[in-house]
Write a protein that holds these residues in place. Structure first.
Motif, PDB file in Angstrom:
ATOM      1  N   PHE A 261       0.832  -1.203   0.000  1.00 41.39           N
ATOM      2  CA  PHE A 261       0.000   0.000   0.000  1.00 41.39           C
ATOM      3  C   PHE A 261       0.869   1.256   0.000  1.00 41.39           C
ATOM      4  CE2 PHE A 261      -3.767  -2.449   1.659  1.00 41.39           C
ATOM      5  CZ  PHE A 261      -4.623  -2.110   0.630  1.00 41.39           C
ATOM      6  N   HIS A 262       1.991   1.205   0.744  1.00 39.73           N
ATOM      7  CA  HIS A 262       2.916   2.352   0.741  1.00 39.73           C
ATOM      8  C   HIS A 262       3.410   2.624  -0.677  1.00 39.73           C
ATOM      9  CE1 HIS A 262       3.734   3.860   4.788  1.00 39.73           C
ATOM     10  NE2 HIS A 262       3.580   2.624   5.242  1.00 39.73           N
ATOM     11  N   LEU A 263       3.779   1.580  -1.382  1.00 43.60           N
ATOM     12  CA  LEU A 263       4.253   1.749  -2.764  1.00 43.60           C
ATOM     13  C   LEU A 263       3.147   2.327  -3.651  1.00 43.60           C
ATOM     14  CD1 LEU A 263       6.322  -1.489  -3.449  1.00 43.60           C
ATOM     15  CD2 LEU A 263       7.183   0.843  -3.302  1.00 43.60           C
ATOM     16  N   ILE A 264       1.954   1.763  -3.542  1.00 51.65           N
ATOM     17  CA  ILE A 264       0.831   2.233  -4.351  1.00 51.65           C
ATOM     18  C   ILE A 264       0.521   3.694  -4.024  1.00 51.65           C
ATOM     19  CG2 ILE A 264      -1.650   1.950  -4.794  1.00 51.65           C
ATOM     20  CD1 ILE A 264      -1.129  -1.114  -4.198  1.00 51.65           C
ATOM     21  N   TYR A 265       0.476   4.011  -2.730  1.00 47.55           N
ATOM     22  CA  TYR A 265       0.202   5.383  -2.298  1.00 47.55           C
ATOM     23  C   TYR A 265       1.255   6.334  -2.876  1.00 47.55           C
ATOM     24  CZ  TYR A 265      -0.898   9.350   0.711  1.00 47.55           C
ATOM     25  OH  TYR A 265      -1.256  10.589   1.172  1.00 47.55           O
ATOM     26  N   HIS A 266       2.519   5.919  -2.789  1.00 47.44           N
ATOM     27  CA  HIS A 266       3.619   6.735  -3.312  1.00 47.44           C
ATOM     28  C   HIS A 266       3.448   6.982  -4.818  1.00 47.44           C
ATOM     29  CE1 HIS A 266       7.617   8.239  -4.157  1.00 47.44           C
ATOM     30  NE2 HIS A 266       7.821   7.230  -4.975  1.00 47.44           N
ATOM     31  N   LEU A 267       3.164   5.925  -5.563  1.00 42.08           N
ATOM     32  CA  LEU A 267       3.049   6.060  -7.019  1.00 42.08           C
ATOM     33  C   LEU A 267       1.825   6.876  -7.431  1.00 42.08           C
ATOM     34  CD1 LEU A 267       3.985   2.419  -8.097  1.00 42.08           C
ATOM     35  CD2 LEU A 267       5.416   4.460  -8.293  1.00 42.08           C
ATOM     36  N   VAL A 268       0.689   6.610  -6.798  1.00 38.25           N
ATOM     37  CA  VAL A 268      -0.565   7.232  -7.228  1.00 38.25           C
ATOM     38  C   VAL A 268      -0.754   8.619  -6.611  1.00 38.25           C
ATOM     39  CG1 VAL A 268      -3.087   6.999  -7.212  1.00 38.25           C
ATOM     40  CG2 VAL A 268      -1.654   4.996  -7.641  1.00 38.25           C
ATOM     41  N   LYS A 269      -0.575   8.725  -5.313  1.00 35.14           N
ATOM     42  CA  LYS A 269      -0.879   9.986  -4.618  1.00 35.14           C
ATOM     43  C   LYS A 269       0.292  10.965  -4.627  1.00 35.14           C
ATOM     44  CE  LYS A 269      -5.058   9.097  -3.014  1.00 35.14           C
ATOM     45  NZ  LYS A 269      -6.207   9.898  -3.344  1.00 35.14           N
TER      46      LYS A 269
ATOM     47  N   LYS B 125       3.371  10.643  -6.587  1.00 36.30           N
ATOM     48  CA  LYS B 125       3.964  10.862  -7.907  1.00 36.30           C
ATOM     49  C   LYS B 125       2.920  11.192  -8.969  1.00 36.30           C
ATOM     50  CE  LYS B 125       7.580   8.790  -9.395  1.00 36.30           C
ATOM     51  NZ  LYS B 125       8.484   7.791  -9.956  1.00 36.30           N
ATOM     52  N   GLY B 126       1.635  11.003  -8.637  1.00 33.77           N
ATOM     53  CA  GLY B 126       0.567  11.358  -9.562  1.00 33.77           C
ATOM     54  C   GLY B 126       0.389  10.410 -10.730  1.00 33.77           C
ATOM     55  N   MET B 127       0.812   9.168 -10.584  1.00 31.41           N
ATOM     56  CA  MET B 127       0.656   8.201 -11.672  1.00 31.41           C
ATOM     57  C   MET B 127      -0.804   7.756 -11.770  1.00 31.41           C
ATOM     58  SD  MET B 127       3.974   5.711 -11.251  1.00 31.41           S
ATOM     59  CE  MET B 127       4.030   5.090 -12.912  1.00 31.41           C
ATOM     60  N   THR B 128      -1.202   7.335 -12.954  1.00 33.40           N
ATOM     61  CA  THR B 128      -2.525   6.735 -13.119  1.00 33.40           C
ATOM     62  C   THR B 128      -2.491   5.336 -12.501  1.00 33.40           C
ATOM     63  OG1 THR B 128      -1.956   5.702 -15.227  1.00 33.40           O
ATOM     64  CG2 THR B 128      -2.882   7.940 -15.312  1.00 33.40           C
ATOM     65  N   LEU B 129      -3.662   4.777 -12.258  1.00 42.06           N
ATOM     66  CA  LEU B 129      -3.707   3.407 -11.726  1.00 42.06           C
ATOM     67  C   LEU B 129      -3.037   2.438 -12.688  1.00 42.06           C
ATOM     68  CD1 LEU B 129      -7.240   2.991 -10.127  1.00 42.06           C
ATOM     69  CD2 LEU B 129      -5.049   3.304  -9.004  1.00 42.06           C
ATOM     70  N   LYS B 130      -3.319   2.613 -13.970  1.00 48.35           N
ATOM     71  CA  LYS B 130      -2.730   1.723 -14.976  1.00 48.35           C
ATOM     72  C   LYS B 130      -1.200   1.850 -14.974  1.00 48.35           C
ATOM     73  CE  LYS B 130      -4.064  -0.003 -19.452  1.00 48.35           C
ATOM     74  NZ  LYS B 130      -4.863  -1.054 -18.824  1.00 48.35           N
ATOM     75  N   GLY B 131      -0.706   3.077 -14.881  1.00 51.59           N
ATOM     76  CA  GLY B 131       0.745   3.293 -14.831  1.00 51.59           C
ATOM     77  C   GLY B 131       1.359   2.679 -13.585  1.00 51.59           C
ATOM     78  N   ALA B 132       0.692   2.841 -12.455  1.00 48.05           N
ATOM     79  CA  ALA B 132       1.195   2.266 -11.204  1.00 48.05           C
ATOM     80  C   ALA B 132       1.167   0.742 -11.266  1.00 48.05           C
ATOM     81  CB  ALA B 132       0.375   2.768 -10.018  1.00 48.05           C
ATOM     82  N   GLN B 133       0.114   0.175 -11.857  1.00 47.21           N
ATOM     83  CA  GLN B 133       0.027  -1.283 -12.002  1.00 47.21           C
ATOM     84  C   GLN B 133       1.190  -1.808 -12.848  1.00 47.21           C
ATOM     85  OE1 GLN B 133      -3.872  -1.329 -13.725  1.00 47.21           O
ATOM     86  NE2 GLN B 133      -4.897  -1.793 -11.783  1.00 47.21           N
ATOM     87  N   GLN B 134       1.454  -1.135 -13.949  1.00 47.59           N
ATOM     88  CA  GLN B 134       2.553  -1.558 -14.825  1.00 47.59           C
ATOM     89  C   GLN B 134       3.900  -1.403 -14.117  1.00 47.59           C
ATOM     90  OE1 GLN B 134       1.757   0.769 -18.389  1.00 47.59           O
ATOM     91  NE2 GLN B 134       0.917  -1.047 -19.397  1.00 47.59           N
ATOM     92  N   GLN B 135       4.063  -0.321 -13.385  1.00 48.34           N
ATOM     93  CA  GLN B 135       5.307  -0.074 -12.658  1.00 48.34           C
ATOM     94  C   GLN B 135       5.563  -1.205 -11.657  1.00 48.34           C
ATOM     95  OE1 GLN B 135       7.249   2.627 -13.250  1.00 48.34           O
ATOM     96  NE2 GLN B 135       8.668   2.555 -11.552  1.00 48.34           N
ATOM     97  N   LEU B 136       4.524  -1.585 -10.924  1.00 49.11           N
ATOM     98  CA  LEU B 136       4.684  -2.646  -9.933  1.00 49.11           C
ATOM     99  C   LEU B 136       4.867  -4.005 -10.587  1.00 49.11           C
ATOM    100  CD1 LEU B 136       2.131  -1.587  -7.183  1.00 49.11           C
ATOM    101  CD2 LEU B 136       4.619  -1.466  -7.098  1.00 49.11           C
TER     102      LEU B 136
END
Length: 111
Positions: A58-66, A68-79
């Motif tokens: 969740f920390h990683l997701i929060y960091h990427l989405v909230k 860094k402002g990534m989209t969900l799709k971008g964060a999913q691909q990043q992870l």
């Protein structure tokens, strides 16, 4: 000390996880559905029980989405494609924030 107690817990409720990030529980449920790295256990009542690993994700997701402002799709691909690299970058940022807080604390104590 609150941090030591929290780190000893095996499971966190959805409310506790939401409070950690200052978000509502519906966002936690949504991220759980959208990101396959989040795999909570469910007790006999069907309540979600998140592990330390889930909280770290969740920390990683929060960091990427909230943050860094990534989209969900971008964060999913990043992870999915670069999770190790993402975790490393996140750890570095977390450490730097800790150092910054420490330095600001020292600065505030100076005359």
């Amino acid at each position: 000390m609150m941090v030591a107690e929290e780190s000893l817990k095996l499971y966190y409720s959805i409310g506790e996880v939401a409070d950690m990030f200052g978000v509502n529980t519906s966002l936690i449920r949504f991220w759980e559905k959208e990101f396959d790295v989040i795999k909570p256990h469910k007790n006999k009542k069907g309540n979600r029980q998140f592990t330390k690993a889930d909280v770290d994700n969740f920390h990683l997701i929060y960091h990427l989405v909230k943050e860094k402002g990534m989209t969900l799709k971008g964060a999913q691909q990043q992870l999915k494609n670069r999770k190790d690299e993402t975790e490393l970058h996140f750890e570095v940022i977390k450490r730097l924030k800790g150092i910054k807080e420490e330095l600001l604390s020292i600065k505030s104590q100076l005359p």
